[in-house]
Scaffold this motif. Structure first.
Motif, PDB file in Angstrom:
ATOM      1  N   ALA A 125      -0.963  30.336 -35.752  1.00 24.99           N
ATOM      2  CA  ALA A 125      -2.387  30.112 -35.532  1.00 24.99           C
ATOM      3  C   ALA A 125      -2.600  29.276 -34.273  1.00 24.99           C
ATOM      4  CB  ALA A 125      -2.991  29.401 -36.740  1.00 24.99           C
ATOM      5  N   GLY A 126      -3.584  29.693 -33.493  1.00 25.18           N
ATOM      6  CA  GLY A 126      -3.863  29.046 -32.223  1.00 25.18           C
ATOM      7  C   GLY A 126      -3.185  29.705 -31.049  1.00 25.18           C
ATOM      8  N   GLY A 127      -2.262  30.611 -31.326  1.00 26.31           N
ATOM      9  CA  GLY A 127      -1.522  31.287 -30.266  1.00 26.31           C
ATOM     10  C   GLY A 127      -2.295  32.420 -29.635  1.00 26.31           C
ATOM     11  N   SER A 128      -1.638  33.103 -28.711  1.00 28.86           N
ATOM     12  CA  SER A 128      -2.269  34.188 -27.964  1.00 28.86           C
ATOM     13  C   SER A 128      -1.383  35.425 -27.935  1.00 28.86           C
ATOM     14  CB  SER A 128      -2.543  33.747 -26.510  1.00 28.86           C
ATOM     15  OG  SER A 128      -3.413  32.649 -26.454  1.00 28.86           O
ATOM     16  N   LEU A 129      -2.028  36.559 -27.818  1.00 25.19           N
ATOM     17  CA  LEU A 129      -1.351  37.835 -27.607  1.00 25.19           C
ATOM     18  C   LEU A 129      -2.215  38.683 -26.691  1.00 25.19           C
ATOM     19  CD1 LEU A 129      -0.124  38.916 -31.173  1.00 25.19           C
ATOM     20  CD2 LEU A 129       1.334  38.327 -29.226  1.00 25.19           C
ATOM     21  N   ARG A 130      -1.584  39.585 -25.951  1.00 24.38           N
ATOM     22  CA  ARG A 130      -2.338  40.549 -25.170  1.00 24.38           C
ATOM     23  C   ARG A 130      -1.901  41.950 -25.565  1.00 24.38           C
ATOM     24  NH1 ARG A 130      -2.675  41.698 -18.655  1.00 24.38           N
ATOM     25  NH2 ARG A 130      -0.588  42.549 -19.031  1.00 24.38           N
ATOM     26  N   LEU A 131      -2.854  42.710 -26.054  1.00 21.39           N
ATOM     27  CA  LEU A 131      -2.595  44.102 -26.410  1.00 21.39           C
ATOM     28  C   LEU A 131      -2.928  45.000 -25.232  1.00 21.39           C
ATOM     29  CD1 LEU A 131      -4.162  44.243 -29.994  1.00 21.39           C
ATOM     30  CD2 LEU A 131      -1.898  43.442 -29.288  1.00 21.39           C
ATOM     31  N   SER A 132      -2.179  46.085 -25.126  1.00 21.75           N
ATOM     32  CA  SER A 132      -2.421  47.083 -24.082  1.00 21.75           C
ATOM     33  C   SER A 132      -2.616  48.435 -24.720  1.00 21.75           C
ATOM     34  CB  SER A 132      -1.237  47.145 -23.109  1.00 21.75           C
ATOM     35  OG  SER A 132      -1.015  45.907 -22.473  1.00 21.75           O
ATOM     36  N   CYS A 133      -3.445  49.247 -24.104  1.00 20.73           N
ATOM     37  CA  CYS A 133      -3.668  50.615 -24.556  1.00 20.73           C
ATOM     38  C   CYS A 133      -3.627  51.513 -23.329  1.00 20.73           C
ATOM     39  CB  CYS A 133      -5.012  50.736 -25.257  1.00 20.73           C
ATOM     40  SG  CYS A 133      -5.492  52.447 -25.636  1.00 20.73           S
ATOM     41  N   ALA A 134      -2.572  52.301 -23.233  1.00 22.49           N
ATOM     42  CA  ALA A 134      -2.409  53.207 -22.102  1.00 22.49           C
ATOM     43  C   ALA A 134      -3.012  54.562 -22.441  1.00 22.49           C
ATOM     44  CB  ALA A 134      -0.939  53.353 -21.755  1.00 22.49           C
ATOM     45  N   ALA A 135      -3.936  55.011 -21.616  1.00 21.64           N
ATOM     46  CA  ALA A 135      -4.605  56.295 -21.825  1.00 21.64           C
ATOM     47  C   ALA A 135      -4.043  57.332 -20.866  1.00 21.64           C
ATOM     48  CB  ALA A 135      -6.102  56.152 -21.625  1.00 21.64           C
ATOM     49  N   SER A 136      -3.852  58.537 -21.363  1.00 18.40           N
ATOM     50  CA  SER A 136      -3.385  59.638 -20.522  1.00 18.40           C
ATOM     51  C   SER A 136      -4.092  60.918 -20.949  1.00 18.40           C
ATOM     52  CB  SER A 136      -1.867  59.800 -20.638  1.00 18.40           C
ATOM     53  OG  SER A 136      -1.502  60.081 -21.975  1.00 18.40           O
ATOM     54  N   GLY A 192     -15.829  34.765 -27.818  1.00 13.97           N
ATOM     55  CA  GLY A 192     -15.333  33.502 -27.288  1.00 13.97           C
ATOM     56  C   GLY A 192     -13.826  33.346 -27.377  1.00 13.97           C
ATOM     57  N   ARG A 193     -13.172  34.218 -28.131  1.00 14.08           N
ATOM     58  CA  ARG A 193     -11.708  34.145 -28.283  1.00 14.08           C
ATOM     59  C   ARG A 193     -11.012  35.367 -27.696  1.00 14.08           C
ATOM     60  NH1 ARG A 193      -9.489  34.259 -33.206  1.00 14.08           N
ATOM     61  NH2 ARG A 193     -11.187  35.468 -34.162  1.00 14.08           N
ATOM     62  N   PHE A 194     -11.622  36.522 -27.816  1.00 19.88           N
ATOM     63  CA  PHE A 194     -11.026  37.770 -27.353  1.00 19.88           C
ATOM     64  C   PHE A 194     -11.765  38.267 -26.117  1.00 19.88           C
ATOM     65  CE2 PHE A 194      -9.301  39.484 -31.682  1.00 19.88           C
ATOM     66  CZ  PHE A 194      -8.666  38.284 -31.899  1.00 19.88           C
ATOM     67  N   THR A 195     -11.026  38.896 -25.215  1.00 24.91           N
ATOM     68  CA  THR A 195     -11.607  39.495 -24.018  1.00 24.91           C
ATOM     69  C   THR A 195     -10.963  40.852 -23.782  1.00 24.91           C
ATOM     70  OG1 THR A 195     -11.915  37.309 -23.018  1.00 24.91           O
ATOM     71  CG2 THR A 195     -12.054  39.225 -21.557  1.00 24.91           C
ATOM     72  N   THR A 196     -11.786  41.873 -23.572  1.00 22.10           N
ATOM     73  CA  THR A 196     -11.255  43.188 -23.256  1.00 22.10           C
ATOM     74  C   THR A 196     -11.533  43.517 -21.792  1.00 22.10           C
ATOM     75  OG1 THR A 196     -11.107  45.488 -24.013  1.00 22.10           O
ATOM     76  CG2 THR A 196     -13.310  44.518 -23.915  1.00 22.10           C
ATOM     77  N   SER A 197     -10.596  44.199 -21.166  1.00 21.23           N
ATOM     78  CA  SER A 197     -10.753  44.561 -19.763  1.00 21.23           C
ATOM     79  C   SER A 197     -10.056  45.888 -19.526  1.00 21.23           C
ATOM     80  CB  SER A 197     -10.169  43.476 -18.851  1.00 21.23           C
ATOM     81  OG  SER A 197      -8.799  43.267 -19.124  1.00 21.23           O
ATOM     82  N   LEU A 239      -6.602  43.878 -24.410  1.00 17.42           N
ATOM     83  CA  LEU A 239      -7.313  42.975 -25.304  1.00 17.42           C
ATOM     84  C   LEU A 239      -6.558  41.657 -25.297  1.00 17.42           C
ATOM     85  CD1 LEU A 239      -9.674  42.639 -27.299  1.00 17.42           C
ATOM     86  CD2 LEU A 239      -8.054  43.173 -29.132  1.00 17.42           C
ATOM     87  N   GLN A 240      -7.124  40.676 -24.611  1.00 15.34           N
ATOM     88  CA  GLN A 240      -6.545  39.348 -24.579  1.00 15.34           C
ATOM     89  C   GLN A 240      -7.076  38.572 -25.767  1.00 15.34           C
ATOM     90  OE1 GLN A 240      -4.233  37.895 -22.392  1.00 15.34           O
ATOM     91  NE2 GLN A 240      -4.291  36.210 -23.860  1.00 15.34           N
ATOM     92  N   MET A 241      -6.182  38.112 -26.612  1.00 15.28           N
ATOM     93  CA  MET A 241      -6.573  37.419 -27.835  1.00 15.28           C
ATOM     94  C   MET A 241      -6.059  35.987 -27.779  1.00 15.28           C
ATOM     95  SD  MET A 241      -5.855  40.436 -30.637  1.00 15.28           S
ATOM     96  CE  MET A 241      -4.080  40.334 -30.464  1.00 15.28           C
ATOM     97  N   ASN A 242      -6.984  35.052 -27.729  1.00 15.17           N
ATOM     98  CA  ASN A 242      -6.646  33.633 -27.719  1.00 15.17           C
ATOM     99  C   ASN A 242      -7.159  32.964 -28.982  1.00 15.17           C
ATOM    100  OD1 ASN A 242      -5.615  33.932 -25.058  1.00 15.17           O
ATOM    101  ND2 ASN A 242      -7.649  33.558 -24.189  1.00 15.17           N
ATOM    102  N   GLY A 243      -6.632  31.813 -29.299  1.00 10.74           N
ATOM    103  CA  GLY A 243      -7.089  31.106 -30.479  1.00 10.74           C
ATOM    104  C   GLY A 243      -6.960  31.925 -31.746  1.00 10.74           C
TER     105      GLY A 243
END
Length: 121
Positions: free
Chosen positions: A14-25, A65-70, A80-84
């Motif tokens: 808890a409190g950590g971060s992960l970044r998910l990726s989704c590659a589209a083709s 406020g915790r997750f950001t998608t780009s 999907l950057q997931m913080n906190g």
């Protein structure tokens, strides 16, 4: 057709971060909306974040406020950057896409990735 492949899941405290990726083709030029849903055991699939073709992003209240998608347009990768992270974020995370506007209901999407597991302890 569009194919989606997620990666980046894992186990964190808890409190950590992960970044998910989704590659589209495939026929990515037909995609106007890409998004993230998640599904915990025994629960319905719920929307997490969405990225519209005009660059508009939207988030579930529980992750604001915790997750950001780009989107990396050059490589067709949605992030999907997931913080906190919280234990309540534990779920299988799915990437999805559609050829129209973004919707909050998973029933509006036909294309899904295989999912990537996120576990928060």
């Amino acid at each position: 057709h569009v194919q989606l492949v997620e990666s980046g899941g894992g186990s964190v405290q808890a409190g950590g971060s992960l970044r998910l990726s989704c590659a589209a083709s495939g026929y990515t030029y037909r995609v106007y909306c890409m998004g993230w849903f998640r599904q915990a055991p025994g629960k319905e699939r719920e929307g997490v974040a969405a990225f519209d073709s005009d660059g508009t992003t939207s988030y579930a209240d529980s992750v604001k406020g915790r997750f950001t998608t780009s989107l990396d347009n050059a490589d067709n990768i949605l992030y999907l950057q997931m913080n906190g992270l919280e234990p309540e974020d534990t779920a299988m995370y799915y990437c999805t896409a559609r050829g129209g506007a973004c919707y909050t209901s998973p029933n509006e999407y036909k294309v899904w990735g295989q999912g990537t597991q996120v576990a928060v302890s």
